[in-house]
Design a protein around this motif. Structure first.
Motif, mmCIF file in Angstrom:
data_model
loop_
_atom_site.group_PDB
_atom_site.id
_atom_site.type_symbol
_atom_site.label_atom_id
_atom_site.label_comp_id
_atom_site.label_asym_id
_atom_site.label_seq_id
_atom_site.Cartn_x
_atom_site.Cartn_y
_atom_site.Cartn_z
ATOM 1 N N GLN A 68 43.645 41.587 46.130
ATOM 2 C CA GLN A 68 44.089 40.204 46.118
ATOM 3 C C GLN A 68 45.115 39.998 45.001
ATOM 4 O OE1 GLN A 68 42.768 37.785 48.368
ATOM 5 N NE2 GLN A 68 41.857 39.610 49.296
ATOM 6 N N THR A 69 46.108 39.145 45.246
ATOM 7 C CA THR A 69 47.066 38.807 44.199
ATOM 8 C C THR A 69 46.324 38.149 43.046
ATOM 9 O OG1 THR A 69 48.842 38.497 45.809
ATOM 10 C CG2 THR A 69 49.141 37.510 43.633
ATOM 11 N N THR A 70 46.432 38.746 41.863
ATOM 12 C CA THR A 70 45.620 38.336 40.716
ATOM 13 C C THR A 70 46.506 38.122 39.499
ATOM 14 O OG1 THR A 70 43.759 39.633 41.560
ATOM 15 C CG2 THR A 70 43.670 38.982 39.241
ATOM 16 N N THR A 71 46.292 37.016 38.804
ATOM 17 C CA THR A 71 46.992 36.745 37.547
ATOM 18 C C THR A 71 46.014 36.985 36.403
ATOM 19 O OG1 THR A 71 48.404 35.092 38.613
ATOM 20 C CG2 THR A 71 48.254 35.034 36.210
ATOM 21 N N THR A 81 50.080 38.644 33.597
ATOM 22 C CA THR A 81 50.671 39.576 34.555
ATOM 23 C C THR A 81 50.085 39.286 35.928
ATOM 24 O OG1 THR A 81 50.843 41.269 32.836
ATOM 25 C CG2 THR A 81 51.030 42.014 35.118
ATOM 26 N N THR A 82 50.896 39.413 36.953
ATOM 27 C CA THR A 82 50.417 39.217 38.320
ATOM 28 C C THR A 82 50.545 40.525 39.083
ATOM 29 O OG1 THR A 82 51.058 36.890 38.324
ATOM 30 C CG2 THR A 82 50.721 37.923 40.461
ATOM 31 N N ALA A 83 49.458 40.945 39.721
ATOM 32 C CA ALA A 83 49.438 42.207 40.460
ATOM 33 C C ALA A 83 48.263 42.196 41.434
ATOM 34 C CB ALA A 83 49.312 43.392 39.508
ATOM 35 N N PRO A 84 48.286 43.048 42.469
ATOM 36 C CA PRO A 84 47.116 43.166 43.359
ATOM 37 C C PRO A 84 45.934 43.753 42.594
ATOM 38 C CG PRO A 84 49.093 44.128 44.355
ATOM 39 C CD PRO A 84 49.411 43.897 42.913
ATOM 40 N N ILE A 112 41.361 35.334 40.623
ATOM 41 C CA ILE A 112 41.451 36.141 41.833
ATOM 42 C C ILE A 112 40.924 35.315 43.008
ATOM 43 C CG2 ILE A 112 39.220 37.239 41.295
ATOM 44 C CD1 ILE A 112 40.243 39.759 42.744
ATOM 45 N N ASP A 113 41.779 35.095 43.998
ATOM 46 C CA ASP A 113 41.421 34.332 45.191
ATOM 47 C C ASP A 113 40.802 32.972 44.842
ATOM 48 O OD1 ASP A 113 41.335 34.145 48.038
ATOM 49 O OD2 ASP A 113 39.167 34.462 47.962
#
Length: 246
Positions: A68-71, A81-84, A112-113
């Protein structure tokens, strides 16, 4: 008979610790079979011929089974930082995908989500309410190893599917006070009042008399509540803080 039961308990505990390590050293693959989640990992069974041995567990170690796209930020750093990413609840690791690599991150604050998490003593907690008194939720996913017949018949999944263990899920609610002091609670007014009273007493015992009554107003608020669920507890904490200075 008692010695046998003790040996089985010791064996089960040792096996569970070993199985927990597998989920730390390898990335589990999650499959859905007959409406049930099965987590599997492959490890080298023999160093000489490098044969792989597959371990299978009923359940999933992840909060969500796909990246999930996670900050996130680490160790209180304000830079995000934003990353899966995946959250492994068995190992308390945020697994961040950077390029073709997956890196385990500890002590992060992240979203996350739509779920907000913080780290306390290298353990992750979902932040349900982020006030002066925080409401947290802890997800524990631990493995119970099967030691009888080594089949899923022990868990009720089905006799045809051979499994090595089951990933159990336990959820705990906590209140977080100054310096992230945590106190377990149940979703009852009595339990919350008890946690608030214990926090007051701890300040009194420590000689912090100015804080020894700081939760009295919240205690009075919960004395007027008959029952609540998770969402209602969040509403009570938010409403109180909006109208009072803790």
């Amino acid at each position: 008979m008692k010695k046998l039961a003790l040996l089985l308990m010791i064996s089960s505990f040792a096996q569970a610790q070993s199985l927990n390590y597998l989920l730390r050293s390898q990335m589990p693959v999650i499959e859905n079979k007959d409406g049930k989640k099965i987590a599997s990992v492959k490890v080298m069974a023999n160093m000489n011929n490098q044969q792989l041995r597959e371990y299978k567990f009923l359940g999933s170690p992840f909060l969500i089974d796909t990246f999930q796209t996670t900050t996130y930020s680490v160790d209180g750093n304000k830079t995000t930082t934003t990353a899966p990413a995946l959250l492994n609840l068995t190992t308390d690791e945020l697994l961040v995908k950077i390029g073709d690599k997956v890196i385990a991150v500890k002590n992060a604050t992240f979203t996350i989500d739509g779920h907000n998490f913080m780290a306390v003593n290298e353990r992750y907690y979902e932040v349900l309410y982020n006030g002066k008194v925080k409401l947290l939720k802890r997800y524990d996913r631990n493995i119970t190893g099967f030691i009888i017949n080594n089949t899923s018949a022990v868990s009720g999944y089905g006799k045809s599917e051979s499994l090595d263990g089951e990933i159990n899920n336990k959820e705990t609610y906590l209140l977080a006070f100054h310096d992230n002091t945590l106190r377990d609670i149940k979703l009852t007014p009595k339990s919350v009042i008890s946690a608030l009273a214990k926090e007051n007493k701890s300040h009194y015992v420590s000689g912090e008399f100015g804080q020894a009554e700081e939760n009295d107003g919240l205690i009075k608020a919960f004395n007027n509540v008959a029952s609540f669920d998770e969402k209602e507890l969040i509403t009570i904490l938010s409403a109180y803080e909006s109208n009072n200075t803790l």
